[in-house]
Design a protein around this motif. Structure first.
Motif, PDB file in Angstrom:
ATOM      1  N   GLU A  51      -4.465  36.413 -22.441  1.00  0.00           N
ATOM      2  CA  GLU A  51      -4.142  35.286 -23.325  1.00  0.00           C
ATOM      3  C   GLU A  51      -2.945  34.540 -22.735  1.00  0.00           C
ATOM      4  O   GLU A  51      -1.873  35.110 -22.574  1.00  0.00           O
ATOM      5  CB  GLU A  51      -3.781  35.803 -24.730  1.00  0.00           C
ATOM      6  CG  GLU A  51      -4.938  36.530 -25.410  1.00  0.00           C
ATOM      7  CD  GLU A  51      -4.511  37.228 -26.705  1.00  0.00           C
ATOM      8  OE1 GLU A  51      -3.492  36.819 -27.308  1.00  0.00           O
ATOM      9  OE2 GLU A  51      -5.194  38.192 -27.091  1.00  0.00           O
ATOM     10  N   LEU A  52      -3.151  33.283 -22.406  1.00  0.00           N
ATOM     11  CA  LEU A  52      -2.045  32.479 -21.872  1.00  0.00           C
ATOM     12  C   LEU A  52      -1.147  32.064 -23.042  1.00  0.00           C
ATOM     13  O   LEU A  52      -1.639  31.494 -24.022  1.00  0.00           O
ATOM     14  CB  LEU A  52      -2.583  31.247 -21.134  1.00  0.00           C
ATOM     15  CG  LEU A  52      -3.488  31.555 -19.931  1.00  0.00           C
ATOM     16  CD1 LEU A  52      -3.999  30.256 -19.309  1.00  0.00           C
ATOM     17  CD2 LEU A  52      -2.747  32.391 -18.888  1.00  0.00           C
ATOM     18  N   HIS A 111      -9.155  38.127  -6.007  1.00  0.00           N
ATOM     19  CA  HIS A 111      -9.964  36.911  -5.940  1.00  0.00           C
ATOM     20  C   HIS A 111      -9.925  36.238  -7.308  1.00  0.00           C
ATOM     21  O   HIS A 111     -10.040  36.924  -8.334  1.00  0.00           O
ATOM     22  CB  HIS A 111     -11.416  37.223  -5.577  1.00  0.00           C
ATOM     23  CG  HIS A 111     -11.629  37.581  -4.143  1.00  0.00           C
ATOM     24  ND1 HIS A 111     -11.273  38.812  -3.618  1.00  0.00           N
ATOM     25  CD2 HIS A 111     -12.148  36.860  -3.104  1.00  0.00           C
ATOM     26  CE1 HIS A 111     -11.578  38.834  -2.324  1.00  0.00           C
ATOM     27  NE2 HIS A 111     -12.105  37.665  -1.981  1.00  0.00           N
ATOM     28  N   VAL A 112      -9.731  34.925  -7.342  1.00  0.00           N
ATOM     29  CA  VAL A 112      -9.810  34.172  -8.591  1.00  0.00           C
ATOM     30  C   VAL A 112     -11.011  33.237  -8.486  1.00  0.00           C
ATOM     31  O   VAL A 112     -11.087  32.428  -7.547  1.00  0.00           O
ATOM     32  CB  VAL A 112      -8.518  33.373  -8.864  1.00  0.00           C
ATOM     33  CG1 VAL A 112      -8.650  32.577 -10.169  1.00  0.00           C
ATOM     34  CG2 VAL A 112      -7.314  34.316  -8.951  1.00  0.00           C
ATOM     35  N   ALA A 172       0.037  32.137  -8.012  1.00  0.00           N
ATOM     36  CA  ALA A 172      -0.362  30.788  -8.427  1.00  0.00           C
ATOM     37  C   ALA A 172      -0.742  30.811  -9.896  1.00  0.00           C
ATOM     38  O   ALA A 172      -0.890  31.874 -10.502  1.00  0.00           O
ATOM     39  CB  ALA A 172      -1.538  30.293  -7.578  1.00  0.00           C
ATOM     40  N   ALA A 173      -0.887  29.605 -10.455  1.00  0.00           N
ATOM     41  CA  ALA A 173      -1.121  29.480 -11.894  1.00  0.00           C
ATOM     42  C   ALA A 173      -2.551  29.847 -12.282  1.00  0.00           C
ATOM     43  O   ALA A 173      -3.500  29.601 -11.526  1.00  0.00           O
ATOM     44  CB  ALA A 173      -0.816  28.059 -12.333  1.00  0.00           C
ATOM     45  N   LEU A 174      -2.679  30.408 -13.476  1.00  0.00           N
ATOM     46  CA  LEU A 174      -3.979  30.718 -14.065  1.00  0.00           C
ATOM     47  C   LEU A 174      -4.401  29.602 -15.019  1.00  0.00           C
ATOM     48  O   LEU A 174      -3.548  28.908 -15.580  1.00  0.00           O
ATOM     49  CB  LEU A 174      -3.903  32.031 -14.840  1.00  0.00           C
ATOM     50  CG  LEU A 174      -3.708  33.288 -13.996  1.00  0.00           C
ATOM     51  CD1 LEU A 174      -3.521  34.501 -14.898  1.00  0.00           C
ATOM     52  CD2 LEU A 174      -4.890  33.491 -13.055  1.00  0.00           C
ATOM     53  N   ALA A 175      -5.711  29.466 -15.196  1.00  0.00           N
ATOM     54  CA  ALA A 175      -6.267  28.475 -16.121  1.00  0.00           C
ATOM     55  C   ALA A 175      -7.240  29.180 -17.064  1.00  0.00           C
ATOM     56  O   ALA A 175      -7.782  30.244 -16.733  1.00  0.00           O
ATOM     57  CB  ALA A 175      -6.994  27.384 -15.337  1.00  0.00           C
ATOM     58  N   VAL A 186      -9.541  35.211 -18.230  1.00  0.00           N
ATOM     59  CA  VAL A 186      -8.577  34.504 -19.059  1.00  0.00           C
ATOM     60  C   VAL A 186      -9.347  33.882 -20.226  1.00  0.00           C
ATOM     61  O   VAL A 186     -10.419  33.294 -20.016  1.00  0.00           O
ATOM     62  CB  VAL A 186      -7.849  33.400 -18.267  1.00  0.00           C
ATOM     63  CG1 VAL A 186      -6.820  32.690 -19.150  1.00  0.00           C
ATOM     64  CG2 VAL A 186      -7.178  33.989 -17.026  1.00  0.00           C
ATOM     65  N   LYS A 187      -8.811  34.047 -21.414  1.00  0.00           N
ATOM     66  CA  LYS A 187      -9.457  33.517 -22.617  1.00  0.00           C
ATOM     67  C   LYS A 187      -9.690  32.011 -22.470  1.00  0.00           C
ATOM     68  O   LYS A 187      -8.825  31.293 -21.970  1.00  0.00           O
ATOM     69  CB  LYS A 187      -8.527  33.772 -23.814  1.00  0.00           C
ATOM     70  CG  LYS A 187      -9.197  33.801 -25.143  1.00  0.00           C
ATOM     71  CD  LYS A 187      -8.200  34.280 -26.201  1.00  0.00           C
ATOM     72  CE  LYS A 187      -8.838  34.305 -27.568  1.00  0.00           C
ATOM     73  NZ  LYS A 187      -7.903  34.848 -28.569  1.00  0.00           N
ATOM     74  N   SER A 188     -10.853  31.551 -22.913  1.00  0.00           N
ATOM     75  CA  SER A 188     -11.172  30.124 -22.848  1.00  0.00           C
ATOM     76  C   SER A 188     -10.286  29.344 -23.813  1.00  0.00           C
ATOM     77  O   SER A 188      -9.880  29.870 -24.835  1.00  0.00           O
ATOM     78  CB  SER A 188     -12.629  29.891 -23.212  1.00  0.00           C
ATOM     79  OG  SER A 188     -13.443  30.582 -22.305  1.00  0.00           O
TER      80      SER A 188
END
Ligand code: MG
Length: 219
Positions: A58-59, A149-150, A195-198, A216-218
Motif C-alpha cells: 500500500e503506497l 524485476h518490476v 526507483a519509485a513504485l506505481a 502494489v495495490k491499484s
C-alpha cells in the motif's frame, strides 16, 4: 503478531524487532549522494509494517515517491549479546530476500530537519519479505546474488560480496548495542537501482532458489 515462514517445513516464526542497515553498497550511496560511514547506519521498522506475499503493498498517501530497496534479510535464530564476527553465523537461522520500502521524499525532508526517519521507513507494508531458507542452504553469505524485476524489467541486481559491512560484521555491530533475540529480522542494505513504485506494479524478487512476488495495490 507478524510471522514469517521458514522453509522447508513451513515453520511460522513470530517476528520481533526489525533492524535495517543503511548505506551498505557504494553505488547506492553514490546514487543518493550520501556519505560512506565508518560504522553501519542502523534504523528500525515496526514489526507491524511487515508483509509476506499474501498482502499487497500500500503506497502511503503522504508520499509521492516510494522507492523499492531490494535487500538480503536475515532471521535471528539464537539470542546473542556482544557476538563476535567468528560466531555471528551461529545466530542466523535463515535467509530471505525482501524490500525495504522507503518514502524518499519524506525521508529527505526529515533528514534535512535532522529528524528520525521512522515515518519514511515504517509505514504500513513498508517491510516486505519472502519465505526464509535455513542458512545451511547457502554456501557463502558473502557471495549471494539477488535481483528485482518490476513489471518484467530488471531494476536491481545485488551481490553481497559488494557489501561494505558483511553479515558477520552487522551481527556483531547490532549485538554490541542490544541483545539480538530469536525472531528478529535484519535488512542488510540495498544495492543501487532504487526507483519509485506505481499503483499495480508487479515486483518479482529472486535469490538462489528463493522467489517472491509482491504487487502494489491499484489506485
Ligand atoms: Mg534499505
Amino acid at each position: 503478531m507478524p510471522q514469517i515462514n521458514l522453509l522447508p517445513d513451513n515453520v511460522h516464526v513470530d517476528v520481533g524487532t526489525i533492524y535495517c542497515i543503511g548505506r551498505n553498497y557504494i553505488k547506492h550511496i553514490q546514487e543518493l549522494e550520501n556519505e560512506v560511514n565508518a560504522e553501519p547506519v542502523l534504523f528500525l521498522k515496526p514489526a507491524a509494517s511487515l508483509i509476506t506475499q499474501h498482502r499487497e503493498i500500500e503506497l502511503p498517501a503522504f508520499s509521492s515517491d516510494v522507492h523499492h530497496e531490494t535487500e538480503l534479510v536475515l532471521l535471528v535464530g539464537r539470542e546473542g549479546r556482544n557476538v563476535s564476527e567468528d560466531h555471528a553465523l551461529h545466530h542466523i537461522a535463515g535467509i530471505a530476500i525482501g524490500l525495504d520500502l522507503t518514502a524518499r521524499d519524506t525521508q529527505t525532508a526529515l533528514r534535512e530537519k535532522g529528524l528520525p526517519w521512522t515515518v519514511s521507513k515504517g509505514f504500513e507494508t513498508a517491510a516486505c519479505v519472502s519465505d526464509f531458507l535455513p542458512t545451511q542452504h547457502f554456501q557463502d553469505l558473502g557471495a549471494l546474488e539477488f535481483s528485482l524485476h518490476v513489471n518484467g524489467e530488471l531494476r536491481q541486481q545485488g551481490d553481497t560480496s559488494l557489501m561494505i559491512f558483511s553479515v558477520p560484521r552487522i551481527v556483531a555491530f547490532i549485538s554490541s548495542i542490544v541483545t539480538l533475540e530469536p525472531g528478529d529480522l535484519i535488512y542488510t542494505g540495498t544495492p543501487h537501482g532504487v526507483a519509485a513504485l506505481a499503483p499495480a506494479d508487479r515486483l518479482d524478487l529472486a535469490m538462489g532458489e528463493l522467489r517472491a512476488t509482491f504487487t502494489v495495490k491499484s489506485a
